[in-house]
Design a protein around this motif. Structure first.
Motif, short mmCIF file in Angstrom:
data_model
loop_
_atom_site.label_atom_id
_atom_site.label_comp_id
_atom_site.label_asym_id
_atom_site.label_seq_id
_atom_site.Cartn_x
_atom_site.Cartn_y
_atom_site.Cartn_z
N ARG A 195 0.60 -1.24 0.17
CA ARG A 195 0.10 -0.06 0.28
C ARG A 195 0.91 0.89 0.07
O ARG A 195 0.11 2.08 -0.40
CB ARG A 195 -0.77 0.46 1.26
N SER A 196 2.07 1.21 0.69
CA SER A 196 2.93 2.49 0.60
C SER A 196 3.91 3.08 0.05
O SER A 196 4.23 3.93 -0.44
CB SER A 196 3.68 2.16 2.31
N SER A 197 4.55 2.15 -1.21
CA SER A 197 5.38 1.78 -2.61
C SER A 197 6.40 2.29 -1.48
O SER A 197 7.07 2.57 -2.92
CB SER A 197 4.50 2.18 -3.84
N VAL A 198 6.96 2.29 -0.99
CA VAL A 198 8.14 2.53 0.31
C VAL A 198 9.20 1.56 -0.02
O VAL A 198 8.54 0.23 -0.39
CB VAL A 198 8.13 2.39 1.44
N GLY A 199 10.15 1.72 -0.93
CA GLY A 199 11.10 0.72 -1.23
C GLY A 199 11.65 0.30 -0.54
O GLY A 199 12.05 0.72 1.04
N ARG A 200 13.11 -0.09 -0.03
CA ARG A 200 13.96 -0.90 1.12
C ARG A 200 14.58 0.40 1.34
O ARG A 200 15.38 1.61 0.75
CB ARG A 200 15.50 -1.34 0.23
N CYS A 201 14.92 0.86 2.63
CA CYS A 201 15.20 1.91 3.18
C CYS A 201 17.04 1.23 3.70
O CYS A 201 17.43 0.13 3.61
CB CYS A 201 14.89 1.78 5.25
N GLN A 202 17.34 2.47 3.53
CA GLN A 202 19.21 2.66 3.21
C GLN A 202 19.71 2.49 4.35
O GLN A 202 20.96 1.40 5.10
CB GLN A 202 20.03 4.01 2.67
N ASP A 203 19.04 2.69 5.44
CA ASP A 203 19.46 3.15 6.56
C ASP A 203 19.07 3.17 8.14
O ASP A 203 17.39 3.21 7.43
CB ASP A 203 20.29 4.19 7.40
N PHE A 204 19.61 3.21 9.43
CA PHE A 204 18.30 3.61 10.00
C PHE A 204 17.28 4.11 10.45
O PHE A 204 16.60 3.93 11.14
CB PHE A 204 19.15 2.72 11.70
N ARG A 205 18.01 5.08 10.39
CA ARG A 205 17.23 6.33 10.33
C ARG A 205 16.20 6.64 9.35
O ARG A 205 15.00 7.59 9.20
CB ARG A 205 18.54 7.84 9.63
N GLU A 206 16.45 6.65 7.83
CA GLU A 206 15.58 6.61 7.19
C GLU A 206 14.20 5.12 7.36
O GLU A 206 12.77 5.78 7.43
CB GLU A 206 16.09 6.00 5.79
N THR A 207 14.76 4.34 8.14
CA THR A 207 13.73 3.67 8.71
C THR A 207 12.74 3.92 9.57
O THR A 207 11.79 4.01 9.38
CB THR A 207 14.60 1.54 9.03
N ALA A 208 13.42 5.08 10.35
CA ALA A 208 13.03 5.53 11.53
C ALA A 208 11.71 6.53 10.86
O ALA A 208 10.28 6.73 11.43
CB ALA A 208 13.56 6.62 12.48
#
Length: 180
Positions: free
Chosen positions: A62-75
């Motif tokens: 539903r979000s079309s979010v790709g793989r996060c590059q690091d923990f900050r992006e994940t947050a």
């Protein structure tokens, strides 16, 4: 067209209220079924984990979010996309550790506790512990081991609700033999 947006908003709000009330009934039943708050907290975490393991697929679709590059992006994705999508709130990401492996999500409001008052005999109950399990389960499915716990809870008299997240390790994908 504006009417459609309003009707979608009303439906989302109604779904959230229904979820909040159902969750309250679940926690009440767990408090009756288990001896102490610690056991209830464990059960809520376990249930949340099982939800997170399944919810991640819905989230990614539903979000079309790709793989996060690091923990900050994940947050940022957790706060700005996931919490917004499922609970209608956007916590702030703050209190980063110097190593960048730990941060806090500050929830100005927590929809799970909208109609809740903790009884005195449940002072150690982490009412929204399901959220910790959801985050842990979902992140594990994207190869990220994290520790998640409530550091502060407005339900227990703190000024804010704070969820502390710590990156433990990246989980290596274990592919079955022959699938490399």
């Amino acid at each position: 067209h504006l009417k459609d947006d309003q009707s979608t908003h009303d439906t989302s709000k109604l779904n959230l209220i229904l979820f909040t009330l159902t969750y309250g009934a679940l926690v009440t039943q767990l408090c009756k079924d288990y001896e102490n708050d610690e056991e209830v907290n464990k059960q809520l975490d376990k249930m949340g984990y099982n939800i997170g393991v399944r919810l991640i697929e819905d989230f990614l679709a539903r979000s079309s979010v790709g793989r996060c590059q690091d923990f900050r992006e994940t947050a940022d994705v957790i706060a700005k996309v996931a919490f917004k999508m499922y609970l209608g709130i956007t916590p702030s990401v703050t209190n980063w550790s110097p190593a960048g492996d730990e941060f806090s999500l500050i929830l100005e409001s927590n929809p799970l506790v909208d109609f809740v008052e903790l009884p005195d005999n449940h002072s150690t109950l982490v009412y929204s512990n399901l959220l910790c399990g959801v985050l842990r389960g979902a992140l594990e499915m994207v190869q990220m081991a994290v520790d998640v716990k409530f550091a502060q809870d407005s339900l227990r008299g703190d000024n804010v609700t704070e969820i502390r997240m710590k990156f433990i390790k990246r989980i290596e994908e274990n592919l079955p033999a022959g699938d490399e």
